[in-house]
Design a protein around this motif. Structure first.
Motif, PDB file in Angstrom:
ATOM      1  N   ASP A 907      14.910  20.638  13.424  1.00 51.64           N
ATOM      2  CA  ASP A 907      16.084  20.314  12.622  1.00 51.64           C
ATOM      3  C   ASP A 907      16.692  18.989  13.073  1.00 51.64           C
ATOM      4  O   ASP A 907      17.896  18.784  12.997  1.00 51.64           O
ATOM      5  N   VAL A 908      15.832  18.079  13.582  1.00 43.48           N
ATOM      6  CA  VAL A 908      16.317  16.763  14.009  1.00 43.48           C
ATOM      7  C   VAL A 908      16.218  15.784  12.841  1.00 43.48           C
ATOM      8  O   VAL A 908      15.423  15.951  11.923  1.00 43.48           O
ATOM      9  N   LYS A 909      17.044  14.743  12.909  1.00 41.22           N
ATOM     10  CA  LYS A 909      17.112  13.784  11.816  1.00 41.22           C
ATOM     11  C   LYS A 909      16.119  12.644  11.983  1.00 41.22           C
ATOM     12  O   LYS A 909      15.735  12.002  11.007  1.00 41.22           O
ATOM     13  N   GLU A 910      15.722  12.374  13.228  1.00 39.11           N
ATOM     14  CA  GLU A 910      14.936  11.174  13.507  1.00 39.11           C
ATOM     15  C   GLU A 910      13.498  11.553  13.851  1.00 39.11           C
ATOM     16  O   GLU A 910      13.235  12.141  14.894  1.00 39.11           O
ATOM     17  N   ILE A 911      12.562  11.243  12.955  1.00 40.71           N
ATOM     18  CA  ILE A 911      11.137  11.460  13.220  1.00 40.71           C
ATOM     19  C   ILE A 911      10.411  10.161  12.866  1.00 40.71           C
ATOM     20  O   ILE A 911      10.240   9.839  11.693  1.00 40.71           O
ATOM     21  N   HIS A 912      10.014   9.424  13.884  1.00 40.01           N
ATOM     22  CA  HIS A 912       9.294   8.173  13.646  1.00 40.01           C
ATOM     23  C   HIS A 912       7.898   8.476  13.097  1.00 40.01           C
ATOM     24  O   HIS A 912       7.223   9.378  13.568  1.00 40.01           O
ATOM     25  N   GLY A 913       7.473   7.706  12.106  1.00 40.23           N
ATOM     26  CA  GLY A 913       6.153   7.892  11.515  1.00 40.23           C
ATOM     27  C   GLY A 913       6.128   8.906  10.395  1.00 40.23           C
ATOM     28  O   GLY A 913       5.056   9.264   9.909  1.00 40.23           O
ATOM     29  N   TYR A 914       7.298   9.388   9.987  1.00 44.31           N
ATOM     30  CA  TYR A 914       7.359  10.401   8.922  1.00 44.31           C
ATOM     31  C   TYR A 914       8.437  10.001   7.923  1.00 44.31           C
ATOM     32  O   TYR A 914       9.576   9.712   8.298  1.00 44.31           O
ATOM     33  N   ARG A 915       8.050   9.954   6.652  1.00 45.20           N
ATOM     34  CA  ARG A 915       8.999   9.650   5.580  1.00 45.20           C
ATOM     35  C   ARG A 915       9.131  10.892   4.695  1.00 45.20           C
ATOM     36  O   ARG A 915       8.180  11.258   3.982  1.00 45.20           O
ATOM     37  N   PRO A 916      10.247  11.584   4.757  1.00 43.59           N
ATOM     38  CA  PRO A 916      10.390  12.864   4.048  1.00 43.59           C
ATOM     39  C   PRO A 916      10.087  12.777   2.558  1.00 43.59           C
ATOM     40  O   PRO A 916       9.521  13.716   1.974  1.00 43.59           O
ATOM     41  N   GLU A 917      10.447  11.650   1.935  1.00 42.50           N
ATOM     42  CA  GLU A 917      10.221  11.541   0.491  1.00 42.50           C
ATOM     43  C   GLU A 917       8.747  11.370   0.156  1.00 42.50           C
ATOM     44  O   GLU A 917       8.321  11.621  -0.985  1.00 42.50           O
ATOM     45  N   LEU A 918       7.920  10.948   1.154  1.00 45.77           N
ATOM     46  CA  LEU A 918       6.483  10.747   0.912  1.00 45.77           C
ATOM     47  C   LEU A 918       5.626  11.775   1.646  1.00 45.77           C
ATOM     48  O   LEU A 918       4.598  12.197   1.136  1.00 45.77           O
ATOM     49  N   GLY A 919       6.034  12.133   2.855  1.00 50.31           N
ATOM     50  CA  GLY A 919       5.250  13.060   3.662  1.00 50.31           C
ATOM     51  C   GLY A 919       4.596  12.358   4.836  1.00 50.31           C
ATOM     52  O   GLY A 919       5.016  11.273   5.265  1.00 50.31           O
ATOM     53  N   LEU A 920       3.545  12.975   5.374  1.00 49.55           N
ATOM     54  CA  LEU A 920       2.791  12.386   6.481  1.00 49.55           C
ATOM     55  C   LEU A 920       1.722  11.451   5.925  1.00 49.55           C
ATOM     56  O   LEU A 920       1.080  11.745   4.909  1.00 49.55           O
ATOM     57  N   ILE A 921       1.493  10.333   6.630  1.00 49.82           N
ATOM     58  CA  ILE A 921       0.420   9.435   6.237  1.00 49.82           C
ATOM     59  C   ILE A 921      -0.857   9.899   6.934  1.00 49.82           C
ATOM     60  O   ILE A 921      -0.893  10.067   8.153  1.00 49.82           O
ATOM     61  N   VAL A 922      -1.912  10.146   6.136  1.00 48.82           N
ATOM     62  CA  VAL A 922      -3.163  10.690   6.661  1.00 48.82           C
ATOM     63  C   VAL A 922      -4.335   9.860   6.129  1.00 48.82           C
ATOM     64  O   VAL A 922      -4.200   9.102   5.170  1.00 48.82           O
ATOM     65  N   PHE A 923      -5.480  10.020   6.770  1.00 47.34           N
ATOM     66  CA  PHE A 923      -6.677   9.309   6.313  1.00 47.34           C
ATOM     67  C   PHE A 923      -7.284  10.019   5.110  1.00 47.34           C
ATOM     68  O   PHE A 923      -7.299  11.266   5.032  1.00 47.34           O
ATOM     69  N   THR A 924      -7.805   9.219   4.194  1.00 47.10           N
ATOM     70  CA  THR A 924      -8.547   9.803   3.079  1.00 47.10           C
ATOM     71  C   THR A 924      -9.868  10.333   3.603  1.00 47.10           C
ATOM     72  O   THR A 924     -10.368   9.892   4.649  1.00 47.10           O
ATOM     73  N   GLU A 925     -10.453  11.254   2.858  1.00 44.23           N
ATOM     74  CA  GLU A 925     -11.744  11.809   3.280  1.00 44.23           C
ATOM     75  C   GLU A 925     -12.826  10.736   3.248  1.00 44.23           C
ATOM     76  O   GLU A 925     -13.764  10.743   4.054  1.00 44.23           O
ATOM     77  N   GLU A 926     -12.720   9.787   2.321  1.00 46.58           N
ATOM     78  CA  GLU A 926     -13.702   8.701   2.231  1.00 46.58           C
ATOM     79  C   GLU A 926     -13.645   7.810   3.466  1.00 46.58           C
ATOM     80  O   GLU A 926     -14.683   7.384   3.994  1.00 46.58           O
ATOM     81  N   ALA A 927     -12.437   7.536   3.977  1.00 41.73           N
ATOM     82  CA  ALA A 927     -12.300   6.690   5.166  1.00 41.73           C
ATOM     83  C   ALA A 927     -12.940   7.356   6.380  1.00 41.73           C
ATOM     84  O   ALA A 927     -13.579   6.700   7.210  1.00 41.73           O
ATOM     85  N   LEU A 928     -12.794   8.681   6.465  1.00 39.91           N
ATOM     86  CA  LEU A 928     -13.354   9.398   7.612  1.00 39.91           C
ATOM     87  C   LEU A 928     -14.870   9.514   7.512  1.00 39.91           C
ATOM     88  O   LEU A 928     -15.550   9.687   8.534  1.00 39.91           O
ATOM     89  N   ALA A 929     -15.411   9.417   6.306  1.00 39.96           N
ATOM     90  CA  ALA A 929     -16.862   9.534   6.126  1.00 39.96           C
ATOM     91  C   ALA A 929     -17.584   8.242   6.457  1.00 39.96           C
ATOM     92  O   ALA A 929     -18.803   8.244   6.663  1.00 39.96           O
ATOM     93  N   ALA A 930     -16.840   7.116   6.514  1.00 42.26           N
ATOM     94  CA  ALA A 930     -17.480   5.832   6.801  1.00 42.26           C
ATOM     95  C   ALA A 930     -17.999   5.821   8.226  1.00 42.26           C
ATOM     96  O   ALA A 930     -17.380   6.377   9.129  1.00 42.26           O
TER      97      ALA A 930
END
Length: 934
Positions: A907-930
């Motif tokens: 329930d903290v307000k400050e989370i670096h690397g996370y944008r609540p309106e967008l979510g978590l940034i993750v790798f696409t499956e195609e990027a991981l397959a390279a």
């Protein structure tokens, strides 16, 4: 009976009294000393104004006890002297209580104002002028918040003389040294004399003014007092053996023990024997040996020279001299010499605030008596050499942009791309980014969790050894370059550094250790803390492995070890390991945030090195790494403050750190025992922060209501992890207020109290060398006011309001999400399937191309649906919630259900690397397959 006889008899009779046992624990001596003098002054004031004979008799007995207690303590201080105490006893025996009160008042004022450091205080004087001087000094201290002093006054110290002298001989020696003092001397000192081996050790423990020690002639081992505080330091020593030692042997042993307790003290030996033969022994801790016929004046000047070598501040002195020189500035920096502000019609208030000297010393010049930080040859070089001496390092380096940079310098100097680094996952973010910059393959180690308080402890040795063995069996141990750990942690958990290094070196004898001691720079200057510092452990192990005794011990251990099954984990994990003295190399680095726990301007840090391979293999890459991260325009004020901070630590660090510990113990004691405070604020003990399996001593708390503070040394000597008592973590769940709100809305906004760290249900109060007893009193007053406020809130709440409070308390004390372990790196970032390390650099930079990443929200179930469909969802960034302030996810890490559950429960307000309106940034499956880059 004369006063001498009475004093000794009273000492002996007091051995079983409760007040005397307080002397057994040296942490509280200075506080006990001050409080007892004040209590004596109060009792005398009541006595001289009292008409009740019965009460008067009780007060006289109490005064007798206090004088006895104080005489024991003052035996180890120069002021008041033994002659002063004979005067006090004389007045007491003659029942001259009015005059005794007057003398004690003067003495107390002299101690409070520390006027005895600046002039001789004659307690036999009773004139008004003498009293007025003490009163003015005391008032100056109250007005300015520190002892009245003058920066041009001679610094004061005390010389300890160890010799079995009579009272008359003691006075002759003291007067001989007094007579040598000259106004032109840079320092002034007084003399403390003790008559035994034990008394010498207790003197250096309880008297921080002692800066030099002269060991003279023959002296007995045993003190006339029962010095229980020495039990830990004298363990293994036989009184009978010591009594039969030669003068030289006993003197050398005493010197070694004094050095272990307080390495900064300058030591000198006066011998009546064969001085040449004595000089050929192991006398490394003595600055010089004198033959007994050497005159006092030579000893006097030698002692002053030794003190001066620690008091010097090469760069600060050079900068002060530079600021006085008239110069013409025809280069960058308009602010140099203050020109751009002194000539300004608008910016003059900057000089009003800071003063002119900071601008006169502002320059980018590296000549004219100054030096270059990037390639030092003059005063900076000398200042760094002094720092190495103070912290027990082989080399030390100044850093002017914080320990974050210091960490990156060390990592870049030692780690090549694809080298494996073992690192605690909840370490400072600078280490994670340092791994990215160095191209290290990272193997994260999990600390033990403290789920009830939303914080981590430290990495168990069992976990470290198990990881090293996994690399050994996979044939990858040669790639493991470094073990990186935080000592002590933000919350105060401290490693047994020596044991970690010793057992890891038994598996990999050339392993490099980087100990992040950002919050532990002060520890070098306390005899209990020092053995758990990186530099002390490194030096101790190097000496140990070079000894013949260790070779014999290792041979016996190896013979037994070779009978066991090397493929059985228990062979390695269930017993203490010993490294091969022929193969082992000590390679230890420590980074210090000097500005956090010692005197330095912000961002002033140091790197300390104890690496047997530094000259051959590391010096050149270290210089390049240092050049990479160090500004070509370093701040000279920060450098000067590091120089002064080192000097202060060498001259008075022992005293300041003791005061820091005492302040923390006083705070803890009140929090442990105050009923109302206990209801809302629970101080976390050793057992709360260190699980039982890591506490070999069995010590649950350093404090016991009956015996007081008497178990800390035992825990610190034996346990795998201990808690630094100067970091006071308080669980506040019972208030119904979370840590962040308590920090901002209650402590800061209402009372101006600043703290640095909170968790969901804890707040951390840290004492430091600047913390005063007044500060502790203010904090306790605030906490009591807050506790009353919470009490009133409950009493005055309606039934529905009480339900809300109860739900909040339940949430903060019962509904705490388990801290997640590190999951794993995705196979796309792993080189060896048998071992867990990942290429964090490749993952970090892969995310730079936008087509390689996407956002997935977990608050609406989008990310969870992908996981249920069988996809490995992999983080493309660092995700760091504050608090707790460690990366829950790093680039290349597979997101687990446990991690999502933890993030959802926060329930903290400050989370670096996370944008609540967008979510978590993750790798696409195609990027991981390279295919990975080679």
């Amino acid at each position: 009976m004369n006063n001498d006889g009475k004093g000794v008899a009273m000492h002996e009779s007091s051995h079983t009294e409760t007040p005397y046992t307080a002397l057994g624990f040296y942490h509280k001596i200075s506080q006990l000393r001050a409080d007892t003098w004040n209590a004596l002054k109060r009792d005398l004031g009541q006595l001289v104004r009292l008409n009740d004979e019965s009460r008067a008799r009780n007060l006289i007995k109490a005064i007798d006890v206090k004088l006895t207690r104080l005489e024991i303590i003052e035996d180890y201080h120069a002021f008041p002297s033994k002659e002063d105490f004979r005067h006090l006893w004389s007045l007491f025996d003659r029942e001259e209580y009015v005059l005794l009160e007057k003398v004690v008042k003067r003495l107390v004022r002299a101690l409070i104002s520390e006027s005895y450091r600046r002039r001789h205080v004659d307690l036999s004087e009773t004139d008004a002028d003498a009293e007025d001087l003490e009163t003015l000094d005391a008032l100056a201290q109250l007005r300015h918040g520190h002892p009245a002093s003058n920066s041009s006054a001679q610094p004061y110290f005390e010389l300890l003389i160890v010799d079995n002298l009579s009272a008359q001989e003691e006075e002759v020696v003291r007067e001989a040294f007094h007579s040598l003092r000259r106004p032109e001397d840079r320092f002034v000192y007084d003399v403390v004399t003790v008559r035994s081996f034990e008394d010498a050790l207790i003197a250096v423990l309880v008297n921080p003014n002692i800066q030099a020690c002269l060991i003279r002639y023959e002296f007995p081992y045993k003190s006339k007092y029962n010095l229980s505080a020495l039990r830990n330091y004298l363990e293994g020593l036989s009184e009978q053996e010591l009594e039969h030692q030669s003068e030289a042997e006993r003197s050398i042993l005493l010197s070694s023990m004094i050095h272990e307790l307080r390495p900064e003290i300058d030591q000198f030996l006066v011998t009546s024997g064969d001085v040449e033969a004595t000089a050929s022994r192991d006398i490394r801790h003595f600055n010089r040996i004198f033959y007994r016929e050497t005159d006092y004046i030579e000893q006097h000047h030698t002692i002053l020279r030794a003190i001066d070598s620690r008091y010097r501040t090469p760069f600060f002195d050079a900068l002060r001299e530079y600021s006085k020189k008239p110069t013409g500035v025809f280069h960058a920096m308009p602010i140099s010499r203050g020109k751009s502000v002194t000539r300004s019609h608008w910016a003059g208030h900057m000089i009003d605030f800071y003063g002119i000297n900071i601008f006169l010393a502002e320059t980018s010049a590296t000549s004219g008596g100054l030096d270059s930080l990037l390639q030092p040859y003059g005063p900076i070089k000398k200042a760094q050499e002094y720092a190495a001496r103070a912290f027990g390092a082989r080399q030390s380096f100044f850093v002017t942009n914080g320990t974050s940079t210091a960490n990156k310098i060390v990592v870049q100097a030692l780690v090549k791309p694809r080298d494996i680094v073992l690192i605690d996952r909840d370490c400072h973010k600078s280490h994670h980014y340092g791994m990215v910059l160095a191209g290290a393959h990272v193997s994260y180690l999990d600390s033990y969790p403290l789920n009830d308080y939303s914080m981590y402890g430290a990495v168990p040795l069992h976990e470290i050894k198990k990881t090293l063995l996994a690399y050994k069996r996979a044939g990858q141990l040669h790639r493991v370059k470094m073990l990186l750990l935080t000592n002590c942690t933000f919350d105060g958990v401290v490693y047994n550094v020596r044991r970690v290094m010793e057992e890891c070196l038994a598996i990999k004898p050339d392993l490099v250790f980087l100990w992040d001691e950002a919050w532990f720079a002060f520890a070098t200057f306390n005899p209990t803390y020092r053995p758990r510092t990186a530099m002390h452990a490194a030096r101790t192990l190097r000496d140990r492995y070079r000894s013949e005794a260790y070779r014999e011990e290792y041979a016996a251990w190896k013979a037994e070890f070779d009978t066991l099954d090397p493929d059985d984990d228990a062979t390695w994990l269930d017993r203490r390991l010993m490294p091969d003295p022929e193969a082992v190399r000590i390679r230890a680095y420590a980074t210090h945030s000097t500005h956090k726990t010692l005197t330095s301007l912000r961002q002033g840090s140091m790197i300390h090195v104890y690496d047997q391979e530094f000259r051959q293999r590391v010096e050149a890459p270290f210089h390049e790494a240092y050049m990479t991260h160090t500004s070509t325009s370093p701040n000279y004020q920060i450098l000067a403050s590091l120089d002064v901070g080192r000097m202060q630590a060498e001259m008075e660090g022992f005293e300041l750190v003791h005061a820091q510990v005492e302040a923390a113990l006083s705070l803890r004691e009140q929090l442990y025992t105050h009923p109302l405070l206990q209801k809302y604020f629970r101080v976390l003990k050793n057992s709360d922060m260190v699980p039982a399996e890591y506490r070999e001593s069995g010590v649950e708390s350093y404090y016991d209501p009956v015996t007081g503070w008497n178990q800390m040394e035992e825990a610190w000597a034996r346990d795998e992890f201990v808690v630094d008592p100067t970091r006071v973590t308080i669980a506040i769940g019972n208030t119904g207020v979370d840590g962040d709100a308590f920090k901002n809305e209650y402590l800061m906004n209402k009372y101006g109290i600043q703290i640095n760290k909170t968790s969901r249900n804890t707040v951390l109060f840290m004492t430091n060398i600047g913390t005063t007893r007044g500060s502790i009193a203010y904090l306790l007053d605030v906490l009591i006011k807050l506790a009353k406020e919470f009490e009133y809130r409950w009493e005055e709440s309606s039934r529905p309001e009480r339900k809300i409070i109860e739900r909040r308390v339940h949430s903060l004390t019962q509904e705490l999400p388990p801290l997640p372990d590190f999951s794993r790196f995705h196979d796309a970032f792993r080189q060896c399937p048998e071992t867990p390390e990942g290429d964090i650099r490749r993952a970090y930079f892969l995310s730079y191309d936008e087509e390689n990443t996407e956002y997935l929200r977990f608050d609406n179930g989008e990310l969870q649906a992908e996981m249920r469909a069988g996809r490995d969802v992999v983080s493309a960034s660092f995700v760091i919630p504050y608090p707790p302030g460690f990366p829950v996810l790093v680039p290349g890490q597979v997101i687990s259900e446990e991690i999502l559950h933890f993030l959802q429960a926060l329930d903290v307000k400050e989370i670096h690397g996370y944008r609540p309106e967008l979510g978590l940034i993750v790798f696409t499956e195609e990027a991981l397959a390279a295919p990975p880059e080679t």
